[in-house]
Design a protein around this motif. Structure first.
Motif, PDB file in Angstrom:
ATOM      1  N   TRP A 104      37.178 -13.546  13.982  1.00  0.00           N
ATOM      2  CA  TRP A 104      37.189 -13.754  15.324  1.00  0.00           C
ATOM      3  C   TRP A 104      38.414 -13.012  15.812  1.00  0.00           C
ATOM      4  O   TRP A 104      38.439 -12.288  17.063  1.00  0.00           O
ATOM      5  N   TRP A 105      39.524 -13.037  15.082  1.00  0.00           N
ATOM      6  CA  TRP A 105      40.701 -12.422  15.663  1.00  0.00           C
ATOM      7  C   TRP A 105      40.808 -10.975  15.387  1.00  0.00           C
ATOM      8  O   TRP A 105      41.309 -10.242  16.254  1.00  0.00           O
ATOM      9  N   ALA A 106      40.373 -10.335  14.221  1.00  0.00           N
ATOM     10  CA  ALA A 106      40.246  -9.094  13.866  1.00  0.00           C
ATOM     11  C   ALA A 106      39.510  -8.235  14.959  1.00  0.00           C
ATOM     12  O   ALA A 106      39.756  -7.270  15.112  1.00  0.00           O
ATOM     13  N   ARG A 107      38.319  -8.893  15.170  1.00  0.00           N
ATOM     14  CA  ARG A 107      37.573  -8.231  16.280  1.00  0.00           C
ATOM     15  C   ARG A 107      37.987  -7.816  17.406  1.00  0.00           C
ATOM     16  O   ARG A 107      37.885  -6.987  18.100  1.00  0.00           O
ATOM     17  N   GLN A 108      39.088  -8.793  17.866  1.00  0.00           N
ATOM     18  CA  GLN A 108      40.004  -8.672  19.054  1.00  0.00           C
ATOM     19  C   GLN A 108      41.022  -7.522  18.909  1.00  0.00           C
ATOM     20  O   GLN A 108      41.728  -7.368  20.115  1.00  0.00           O
ATOM     21  N   VAL A 109      41.163  -7.252  17.857  1.00  0.00           N
ATOM     22  CA  VAL A 109      42.373  -6.240  17.524  1.00  0.00           C
ATOM     23  C   VAL A 109      41.749  -5.163  17.855  1.00  0.00           C
ATOM     24  O   VAL A 109      40.968  -4.485  16.701  1.00  0.00           O
ATOM     25  N   GLN A 110      42.108  -4.225  18.648  1.00  0.00           N
ATOM     26  CA  GLN A 110      41.547  -2.500  19.072  1.00  0.00           C
ATOM     27  C   GLN A 110      41.788  -1.741  17.828  1.00  0.00           C
ATOM     28  O   GLN A 110      41.023  -1.017  17.598  1.00  0.00           O
ATOM     29  N   ALA A 111      43.052  -1.861  17.313  1.00  0.00           N
ATOM     30  CA  ALA A 111      43.363  -1.012  16.344  1.00  0.00           C
ATOM     31  C   ALA A 111      42.671  -1.224  14.970  1.00  0.00           C
ATOM     32  O   ALA A 111      42.754  -0.617  13.808  1.00  0.00           O
ATOM     33  N   PHE A 112      41.776  -2.427  14.778  1.00  0.00           N
ATOM     34  CA  PHE A 112      41.282  -2.886  13.578  1.00  0.00           C
ATOM     35  C   PHE A 112      40.213  -1.728  13.344  1.00  0.00           C
ATOM     36  O   PHE A 112      39.288  -1.780  14.260  1.00  0.00           O
ATOM     37  N   PRO A 113      40.274  -1.164  12.280  1.00  0.00           N
ATOM     38  CA  PRO A 113      38.934   0.032  11.934  1.00  0.00           C
ATOM     39  C   PRO A 113      37.955  -0.732  11.967  1.00  0.00           C
ATOM     40  O   PRO A 113      37.474  -1.700  11.460  1.00  0.00           O
TER      41      PRO A 113
END
Lengths: 133, 105
Positions: A33-42
């Protein structure tokens, strides 16, 4: 062999690990859920982490089949065990490739369209322009 | 160690190696981006690595009933590791927010 550590290990082995595996799913969903909202997450790495859920689903089905068809735990039915684990090999590969090929550059200010959670800054836009370095 | 066929062993070993390389790739990614949060994510991936080693050790001993504690250890470390992953992702999200606050779009 009455080492205290060995005793503790034996008592540990008497516990049922199943609820712990089920419980571990919740923080994993929070992670996604949080990773999806991190724009820099590949994005590819994120797909890999999502594929891990597919591995979990396949493992559960394989475990039920192993129990019902062979009356054995999954780890003792080799083709089912290896077949299920192959999904983790796939998802880990996608995670690895995602971070190896991920963009190193931060998105330029303004290119992140649709960012509605922007704080209402007190600075005038001109100051923001100067600030960017 | 014969509870697992050779192909099944390779599938296991490959998964673990990929995860190790992924941890290093996350660290390298953070260096490239000059953002500290990725190192925490890499660190948060370690419990799952130990968890995998516990599972592989259990397989190495033919899924022995007396070593069932390894499976409980694996489950516990999975729960712990997933919690750590959630915290690390939340931290990345928080830092992104803070950065956006400093430089209004």
């Amino acid at each position: 062999m009455n080492l205290p550590l060995a005793d503790a290990f034996q008592r540990l082995g008497a516990l049922d690990p199943a609820p712990l595996f089920v419980l571990s799913l919740l923080p994993y969903l929070a992670f996604l859920w949080w990773a999806r909202q991190v724009q820099a997450f590949p994005r590819l790495a994120l797909q890999g982490f999502r594929l891990t859920l597919l591995f979990v689903a396949v493992t559960i089905v394989a475990a039920v089949v192993a129990e019902r068809t062979y009356g054995q735990q999954l780890a003792d039915v080799d083709p089912l065990h290896g077949g299920a684990e192959a999904f983790l090999t796939l998802s880990n590969l996608v995670v690895l490739l995602g971070f190896r090929t991920g963009p190193a550059q931060t998105l330029l200010p303004g290119s992140a369209a649709g960012n509605s959670e922007r704080p209402t800054g007190s600075e005038p836009p001109a100051a923001a322009q100067v600030n960017k370095s | 160690m014969h509870a697992l066929s050779l192909p099944t062993w390779w599938i296991h070993i490959t998964s673990v190696l990929e995860w190790m390389l992924a941890i290093l790739a996350v660290q390298a990614y953070g260096r490239r981006r000059r953002e500290g949060g990725w190192r925490w994510l890499a660190l948060a991936m370690l419990p799952a690595l130990v968890s995998a080693m516990a599972a592989c050790t259990w397989h190495l001993f033919d899924n022995s009933e007396t070593l069932k504690g390894l499976v409980v250890l694996q489950a516990g470390l999975t729960a712990l590791g997933n919690g750590a992953l959630a915290l690390a992702a939340w931290n990345l999200f928080r830092q992104q927010r803070n950065a956006a606050g400093e430089k209004p779009l």
